[in-house]
Design a protein around this motif. Structure first.
Motif, PDB file in Angstrom:
ATOM      1  N   TRP A  34      42.767  19.092  12.083  1.00 20.56           N
ATOM      2  CA  TRP A  34      41.444  19.008  12.696  1.00 20.56           C
ATOM      3  C   TRP A  34      40.418  19.256  11.595  1.00 20.56           C
ATOM      4  CZ3 TRP A  34      40.261  17.557  17.574  1.00 20.56           C
ATOM      5  CH2 TRP A  34      41.296  17.513  18.505  1.00 20.56           C
ATOM      6  N   TRP A  35      39.351  18.464  11.593  1.00 21.46           N
ATOM      7  CA  TRP A  35      38.379  18.504  10.511  1.00 21.46           C
ATOM      8  C   TRP A  35      36.968  18.456  11.095  1.00 21.46           C
ATOM      9  CZ3 TRP A  35      40.249  18.800   5.550  1.00 21.46           C
ATOM     10  CH2 TRP A  35      39.307  18.741   4.517  1.00 21.46           C
ATOM     11  N   PRO A  36      35.997  19.169  10.506  1.00 19.86           N
ATOM     12  CA  PRO A  36      34.630  19.113  11.023  1.00 19.86           C
ATOM     13  C   PRO A  36      33.975  17.758  10.732  1.00 19.86           C
ATOM     14  CG  PRO A  36      34.726  20.493   9.059  1.00 19.86           C
ATOM     15  CD  PRO A  36      36.139  20.110   9.386  1.00 19.86           C
ATOM     16  N   ALA A  37      33.202  17.299  11.710  1.00 20.20           N
ATOM     17  CA  ALA A  37      32.539  15.995  11.600  1.00 20.20           C
ATOM     18  C   ALA A  37      31.257  16.004  12.422  1.00 20.20           C
ATOM     19  CB  ALA A  37      33.470  14.888  12.094  1.00 20.20           C
ATOM     20  N   ARG A  38      30.378  15.046  12.110  1.00 18.28           N
ATOM     21  CA  ARG A  38      29.148  14.841  12.875  1.00 18.28           C
ATOM     22  C   ARG A  38      29.239  13.488  13.576  1.00 18.28           C
ATOM     23  NH1 ARG A  38      23.696  16.477  12.126  1.00 18.28           N
ATOM     24  NH2 ARG A  38      24.249  17.331  10.116  1.00 18.28           N
ATOM     25  N   ILE A  39      28.805  13.454  14.824  1.00 20.39           N
ATOM     26  CA  ILE A  39      28.792  12.203  15.580  1.00 20.39           C
ATOM     27  C   ILE A  39      27.579  11.371  15.160  1.00 20.39           C
ATOM     28  CG2 ILE A  39      28.607  11.150  17.862  1.00 20.39           C
ATOM     29  CD1 ILE A  39      30.088  13.608  18.951  1.00 20.39           C
ATOM     30  N   LEU A  40      27.843  10.158  14.677  1.00 23.07           N
ATOM     31  CA  LEU A  40      26.773   9.259  14.240  1.00 23.07           C
ATOM     32  C   LEU A  40      26.330   8.321  15.355  1.00 23.07           C
ATOM     33  CD1 LEU A  40      28.211   8.321  10.734  1.00 23.07           C
ATOM     34  CD2 LEU A  40      26.485  10.069  11.273  1.00 23.07           C
ATOM     35  N   THR A  41      27.295   7.747  16.077  1.00 26.36           N
ATOM     36  CA  THR A  41      27.000   6.860  17.206  1.00 26.36           C
ATOM     37  C   THR A  41      28.051   7.070  18.293  1.00 26.36           C
ATOM     38  OG1 THR A  41      28.326   5.007  16.363  1.00 26.36           O
ATOM     39  CG2 THR A  41      25.991   5.036  15.743  1.00 26.36           C
ATOM     40  N   ILE A  42      27.684   6.731  19.518  1.00 26.08           N
ATOM     41  CA  ILE A  42      28.622   6.745  20.645  1.00 26.08           C
ATOM     42  C   ILE A  42      28.536   5.379  21.301  1.00 26.08           C
ATOM     43  CG2 ILE A  42      29.214   7.754  22.877  1.00 26.08           C
ATOM     44  CD1 ILE A  42      27.763  10.327  21.926  1.00 26.08           C
ATOM     45  N   THR A  43      29.700   4.761  21.517  1.00 23.18           N
ATOM     46  CA  THR A  43      29.762   3.459  22.174  1.00 23.18           C
ATOM     47  C   THR A  43      30.610   3.574  23.437  1.00 23.18           C
ATOM     48  OG1 THR A  43      29.611   2.351  20.031  1.00 23.18           O
ATOM     49  CG2 THR A  43      30.360   1.017  21.890  1.00 23.18           C
ATOM     50  N   VAL A  44      30.056   3.100  24.549  1.00 24.54           N
ATOM     51  CA  VAL A  44      30.771   3.095  25.820  1.00 24.54           C
ATOM     52  C   VAL A  44      31.031   1.640  26.178  1.00 24.54           C
ATOM     53  CG1 VAL A  44      30.642   3.692  28.275  1.00 24.54           C
ATOM     54  CG2 VAL A  44      29.669   5.234  26.556  1.00 24.54           C
ATOM     55  N   SER A  45      32.298   1.316  26.472  1.00 23.82           N
ATOM     56  CA  SER A  45      32.677  -0.047  26.846  1.00 23.82           C
ATOM     57  C   SER A  45      33.158  -0.050  28.291  1.00 23.82           C
ATOM     58  CB  SER A  45      33.793  -0.563  25.933  1.00 23.82           C
ATOM     59  OG  SER A  45      33.350  -0.576  24.589  1.00 23.82           O
ATOM     60  N   ARG A  46      32.632  -1.006  29.073  1.00 23.57           N
ATOM     61  CA  ARG A  46      33.003  -1.144  30.487  1.00 23.57           C
ATOM     62  C   ARG A  46      33.290  -2.603  30.806  1.00 23.57           C
ATOM     63  NH1 ARG A  46      31.871   3.299  33.510  1.00 23.57           N
ATOM     64  NH2 ARG A  46      30.479   4.860  32.597  1.00 23.57           N
ATOM     65  N   LYS A  47      34.172  -2.786  31.770  1.00 14.55           N
ATOM     66  CA  LYS A  47      34.394  -4.134  32.294  1.00 14.55           C
ATOM     67  C   LYS A  47      33.190  -4.506  33.142  1.00 14.55           C
ATOM     68  CE  LYS A  47      39.393  -3.996  32.312  1.00 14.55           C
ATOM     69  NZ  LYS A  47      40.612  -4.133  33.104  1.00 14.55           N
ATOM     70  N   ASP A  48      33.029  -5.805  33.436  1.00 13.14           N
ATOM     71  CA  ASP A  48      31.855  -6.225  34.198  1.00 13.14           C
ATOM     72  C   ASP A  48      31.850  -5.668  35.623  1.00 13.14           C
ATOM     73  OD1 ASP A  48      33.877  -7.891  35.095  1.00 13.14           O
ATOM     74  OD2 ASP A  48      32.870  -9.752  34.559  1.00 13.14           O
ATOM     75  N   ASN A  49      32.974  -5.123  36.094  1.00 20.35           N
ATOM     76  CA  ASN A  49      33.000  -4.480  37.406  1.00 20.35           C
ATOM     77  C   ASN A  49      32.636  -2.992  37.317  1.00 20.35           C
ATOM     78  OD1 ASN A  49      35.268  -3.295  36.310  1.00 20.35           O
ATOM     79  ND2 ASN A  49      36.700  -4.095  37.848  1.00 20.35           N
ATOM     80  N   GLY A  50      32.291  -2.509  36.113  1.00 21.63           N
ATOM     81  CA  GLY A  50      31.868  -1.135  35.921  1.00 21.63           C
ATOM     82  C   GLY A  50      32.971  -0.177  35.500  1.00 21.63           C
ATOM     83  N   LEU A  51      34.215  -0.634  35.492  1.00 21.40           N
ATOM     84  CA  LEU A  51      35.341   0.215  35.122  1.00 21.40           C
ATOM     85  C   LEU A  51      35.275   0.590  33.644  1.00 21.40           C
ATOM     86  CD1 LEU A  51      38.029   1.463  36.151  1.00 21.40           C
ATOM     87  CD2 LEU A  51      39.156  -0.608  35.352  1.00 21.40           C
ATOM     88  N   LEU A  52      35.375   1.873  33.359  1.00 22.65           N
ATOM     89  CA  LEU A  52      35.323   2.361  31.992  1.00 22.65           C
ATOM     90  C   LEU A  52      36.554   1.904  31.219  1.00 22.65           C
ATOM     91  CD1 LEU A  52      33.806   4.192  29.947  1.00 22.65           C
ATOM     92  CD2 LEU A  52      35.231   6.070  30.772  1.00 22.65           C
ATOM     93  N   VAL A  53      36.334   1.286  30.051  1.00 22.58           N
ATOM     94  CA  VAL A  53      37.421   0.813  29.201  1.00 22.58           C
ATOM     95  C   VAL A  53      37.646   1.782  28.051  1.00 22.58           C
ATOM     96  CG1 VAL A  53      38.200  -1.035  27.664  1.00 22.58           C
ATOM     97  CG2 VAL A  53      36.994  -1.601  29.778  1.00 22.58           C
ATOM     98  N   ARG A  54      36.559   2.171  27.381  1.00 24.45           N
ATOM     99  CA  ARG A  54      36.695   3.023  26.196  1.00 24.45           C
ATOM    100  C   ARG A  54      35.377   3.737  25.905  1.00 24.45           C
ATOM    101  NH1 ARG A  54      40.031   3.763  21.816  1.00 24.45           N
ATOM    102  NH2 ARG A  54      39.057   3.999  19.794  1.00 24.45           N
TER     103      ARG A  54
END
Length: 127
Positions: A34-54
């Motif tokens: 485990w290593w310290p890090a800073r979050i630069l960006t967050i990407t949320v991917s969903r199917k067109d029906n709204g279901l969370l993919v990633r």
């Protein structure tokens, strides 16, 4: 079915944690500690029906010039998990990664043996 991706400034993970761009976290890649890090960006991917993919974050590793894309499940809150993640016996770049928190960040972090005193983004999203 199409998949749509959107960059967001914060999101709630499947386990109920809120994570934000700029947060300091512990990050894990197989074969490395485990290593310290800073979050630069967050990407949320969903199917067109709204279901969370990633849900993934692009992170910057402290003590290293590299960045990585990781699933949010590979990140854990920094302060909350400091005692269990920090290994003071580890040699090599590990200490410089942690000390990078003090010298390379835009906020105040001080490591005092195994105690952390912090402010701003290290504790979670700001209002």
């Amino acid at each position: 079915m199409k998949v749509f991706s959107k960059n967001v400034s914060k999101c709630v993970t499947p386990d109920g944690r809120t994570i934000c761009v700029g947060d300091i976290v512990w990050a894990k890649i197989y074969g490395f500690p485990w290593w310290p890090a800073r979050i630069l960006t967050i990407t949320v991917s969903r199917k067109d029906n709204g279901l969370l993919v990633r849900q993934e974050a692009r992170i910057s590793w402290f003590g290293s010039p590299t960045t990585s894309f990781l699933a949010l499940s590979q990140l854990s809150p920094f302060l909350e998990n400091f005692q269990s993640r920090f290994n003071k016996k580890r040699k090599g770049l590990y200490p410089s990664g942690l000390w990078g928190l003090q010298f390379r960040s835009s906020f105040s972090v001080h490591l005092l043996s195994t105690q952390i005193i912090s402010s701003e983004k290290i504790g979670g999203c700001q209002p």
